[in-house]
Design an enzyme around this catalytic site. Structure first.
Site, PDB file in Angstrom:
ATOM      1  N   CYS A 198       6.528  23.606  -8.641  1.00 41.66           N
ATOM      2  CA  CYS A 198       5.939  23.882  -9.966  1.00 41.66           C
ATOM      3  C   CYS A 198       4.470  24.271  -9.867  1.00 41.66           C
ATOM      4  CB  CYS A 198       6.095  22.649 -10.869  1.00 41.66           C
ATOM      5  SG  CYS A 198       4.870  21.359 -10.572  1.00 41.66           S
ATOM      6  N   HIS A 220       0.806  -1.225   0.000  1.00 38.44           N
ATOM      7  CA  HIS A 220       0.000   0.000   0.000  1.00 38.44           C
ATOM      8  C   HIS A 220       0.840   1.277   0.000  1.00 38.44           C
ATOM      9  CE1 HIS A 220      -3.519  -2.579   1.710  1.00 38.44           C
ATOM     10  NE2 HIS A 220      -3.415  -2.676   0.404  1.00 38.44           N
TER      11      HIS A 220
HETATM   12  P1  CNA Z   1      -6.776  -3.714  10.553  1.00 39.18           P
HETATM   13  O1  CNA Z   1      -7.938  -4.061   9.721  1.00 39.18           O
HETATM   14  O2  CNA Z   1      -6.873  -2.519  11.442  1.00 39.18           O
HETATM   15  O3  CNA Z   1      -6.467  -5.011  11.449  1.00 39.18           O
HETATM   16  C1  CNA Z   1      -5.466  -5.016  12.423  1.00 39.18           C
HETATM   17  C2  CNA Z   1      -5.495  -6.371  13.105  1.00 39.18           C
HETATM   18  O4  CNA Z   1      -4.372  -6.463  13.965  1.00 39.18           O
HETATM   19  C3  CNA Z   1      -6.734  -6.608  13.960  1.00 39.18           C
HETATM   20  O5  CNA Z   1      -7.276  -7.868  13.636  1.00 39.18           O
HETATM   21  C4  CNA Z   1      -6.210  -6.588  15.404  1.00 39.18           C
HETATM   22  O6  CNA Z   1      -6.873  -7.509  16.243  1.00 39.18           O
HETATM   23  C5  CNA Z   1      -4.765  -6.997  15.214  1.00 39.18           C
HETATM   24  N1  CNA Z   1      -3.837  -6.429  16.190  1.00 39.18           N
HETATM   25  C6  CNA Z   1      -3.769  -5.142  16.606  1.00 39.18           C
HETATM   26  N2  CNA Z   1      -2.726  -4.969  17.429  1.00 39.18           N
HETATM   27  C7  CNA Z   1      -2.131  -6.189  17.542  1.00 39.18           C
HETATM   28  C8  CNA Z   1      -0.993  -6.657  18.257  1.00 39.18           C
HETATM   29  N3  CNA Z   1      -0.262  -5.844  19.020  1.00 39.18           N
HETATM   30  N4  CNA Z   1      -0.663  -7.973  18.150  1.00 39.18           N
HETATM   31  C9  CNA Z   1      -1.409  -8.818  17.382  1.00 39.18           C
HETATM   32  N5  CNA Z   1      -2.481  -8.423  16.681  1.00 39.18           N
HETATM   33  C10 CNA Z   1      -2.843  -7.127  16.750  1.00 39.18           C
HETATM   34  O7  CNA Z   1      -5.458  -3.523   9.685  1.00 39.18           O
HETATM   35  P2  CNA Z   1      -5.017  -4.283   8.333  1.00 39.18           P
HETATM   36  O8  CNA Z   1      -3.598  -3.966   8.144  1.00 39.18           O
HETATM   37  O9  CNA Z   1      -5.469  -5.671   8.292  1.00 39.18           O
HETATM   38  O10 CNA Z   1      -5.883  -3.459   7.265  1.00 39.18           O
HETATM   39  C11 CNA Z   1      -5.295  -3.047   6.166  1.00 39.18           C
HETATM   40  C12 CNA Z   1      -5.154  -1.499   6.080  1.00 39.18           C
HETATM   41  C13 CNA Z   1      -4.794  -0.782   7.353  1.00 39.18           C
HETATM   42  C14 CNA Z   1      -3.984  -1.244   5.196  1.00 39.18           C
HETATM   43  O11 CNA Z   1      -4.441  -0.644   4.032  1.00 39.18           O
HETATM   44  C15 CNA Z   1      -3.028  -0.302   5.924  1.00 39.18           C
HETATM   45  O12 CNA Z   1      -2.466   0.617   5.049  1.00 39.18           O
HETATM   46  C16 CNA Z   1      -3.876   0.354   6.940  1.00 39.18           C
HETATM   47  N6  CNA Z   1      -3.193   0.951   8.121  1.00 39.18           N
HETATM   48  C17 CNA Z   1      -1.826   0.975   8.227  1.00 39.18           C
HETATM   49  C18 CNA Z   1      -1.222   1.520   9.349  1.00 39.18           C
HETATM   50  C19 CNA Z   1       0.284   1.526   9.431  1.00 39.18           C
HETATM   51  O13 CNA Z   1       0.959   1.674   8.423  1.00 39.18           O
HETATM   52  N7  CNA Z   1       0.855   1.339  10.622  1.00 39.18           N
HETATM   53  C20 CNA Z   1      -2.001   2.056  10.379  1.00 39.18           C
HETATM   54  C21 CNA Z   1      -3.408   2.036  10.242  1.00 39.18           C
HETATM   55  C22 CNA Z   1      -3.981   1.478   9.108  1.00 39.18           C
END
Ligand code: CNA
Length: 236
Positions: free
Chosen positions: A149, A118
Site C-alpha cells: 500500500c 520487547h
Molecule cells: P544485556 O544488557 O546485553 O545483558 C546480557 C547479560 O547476559 C550480561 O550481563 C552478560 O554478562 C550475560 N551473558 C552473556 N552471555 C551469557 C551466557 N552465555 N551465559 C550467562 N550469562 C551471559 O542484555 P539484556 O537482555 O539484559 O538487555 C535487554 C535488551 C537487550 C533487550 O531489550 C533485548 O531486546 C536486547 N537484545 C536482545 C537480543 C536477542 O533477542 N537475542 C540480542 C541483543 C540485545
C-alpha cells in the site's frame, strides 16, 4: 552440575524463567553489554539511540542499515538453555518463559507460553494498513521496507521510548506472581520496566544464572556464573 539448582528444579512445579540477550549468545547472537556485545562495537550512534522510536521515525533508512546487519541474525539455532526450558514446559514443571529477547529462539525450541516483553523481529507490520510481513521480507528488502500500500513497515519490536504491550506484561506479571521458583538468566537487569517485573516474585528460590554481576545479585537465593547453555545442559 549445580546440585542446589538441580534439587530445587526437582522440587518445583511452577517454574518461571526470566531471560535476556545472554540466553542467545551461545546461539551466536551478540548481546548488548558483554565485551563483544553491540555496545562495545563502533557505530556512528550508540545502539540505544539507533534502536529508539525517535531515531526510527527520523532516520528510518539508517535504522534499517543497523537493524538488518545486527538484529536480523540468519540461521541462529536454539542452544541447550532454550531446549531445556521447552522440555520443562512439556514435562509440566515450567509455566512460562518471560523474555526480553526478540529473536524467537524460545518458540523455535518448542516453548509455547512465551511472553515477549520487547516483541519479535519475526513480525513486522505496515504502519499505514497494518498488514504483517515476516523477517525474510525485511532481510530481502533494501533501504526502507515498504508495504504494497506504500506504507512504511516497522518491526514489531519495542523500541526505546515505546510502551510495552499491556497484555504481554499482564501475562508475565501473573506468571511471576504465581511462580514457586524464578530463574533469571542472561540479563544485565538494567532495562526498565522489564527488569522491574522480577520484584513480583515472592518465593525463596530466586536463581540468577549470569556471567557477570547484576544490580540485583543481593536479591538472589542462588547465583550461578557458568555460561547458561552449559549450565542448563547439565540440569535434570
Ligand atoms: P544485556 O544488557 O546485553 O545483558 C546480557 C547479560 O547476559 C550480561 O550481563 C552478560 O554478562 C550475560 N551473558 C552473556 N552471555 C551469557 C551466557 N552465555 N551465559 C550467562 N550469562 C551471559 O542484555 P539484556 O537482555 O539484559 O538487555 C535487554 C535488551 C537487550 C533487550 O531489550 C533485548 O531486546 C536486547 N537484545 C536482545 C537480543 C536477542 O533477542 N537475542 C540480542 C541483543 C540485545
Amino acid at each position: 552440575m549445580n546440585e542446589t539448582l538441580a534439587r530445587w528444579i526437582k522440587e518445583s512445579r511452577r517454574i518461571v524463567f526470566f531471560g535476556g540477550a545472554g540466553v542467545s549468545t551461545e546461539s551466536g547472537i551478540p548481546d548488548f553489554r558483554s565485551v563483544d556485545g553491540l555496545y562495545n562495537q563502533k557505530y556512528d550512534y550508540p545502539p540505544e539511540t539507533i534502536l529508539s522510536h525517535e531515531f526510527f521515525m527520523r532516520k528510518t533508512e539508517e535504522f534499517y542499515r543497523f537493524y538488518r546487519d545486527k538484529m536480523l541474525i540468519q540461521g541462529a539455532k536454539p542452544n541447550p538453555a532454550h531446549l531445556k526450558l521447552a522440555e520443562w514446559e512439556q514435562r509440566g514443571i515450567l509455566t512460562a518463559v518471560v523474555t526480553q529477547n526478540i529473536d524467537g529462539l524460545h518458540q523455535q525450541a518448542g516453548s509455547k507460553r512465551v511472553y515477549e516483553l520487547h516483541g519479535s523481529v519475526l513480525r513486522n507490520y505496515c504502519m499505514r494498513c497494518g498488514r504483517f510481513y515476516d523477517d525474510a521480507y525485511i532481510r530481502n528488502s533494501t533501504g526502507v521496507p515498504k508495504c504494497e500500500c506504500g506504507g512504511t513497515i516497522k518491526p514489531d519490536v519495542v523500541l526505546y521510548g515505546e510502551n510495552l504491550d499491556n497484555d504481554v506484561v499482564q501475562g508475565a506479571c501473573a506468571a511471576i506472581e504465581q511462580a514457586d521458583m524464578l530463574i533469571i538468566g542472561g540479563t544485565s537487569l538494567s532495562v526498565y520496566p522489564a527488569a522491574g517485573l522480577i520484584d513480583l516474585y515472592r518465593g525463596s528460590k530466586l536463581v540468577l544464572v549470569n556471567r557477570t554481576a547484576t544490580p540485583r545479585d543481593s536479591r538472589a537465593d542462588l547465583i550461578v556464573r557458568d555460561p547458561i547453555g552449559q549450565c542448563f545442559s547439565e540440569l535434570p
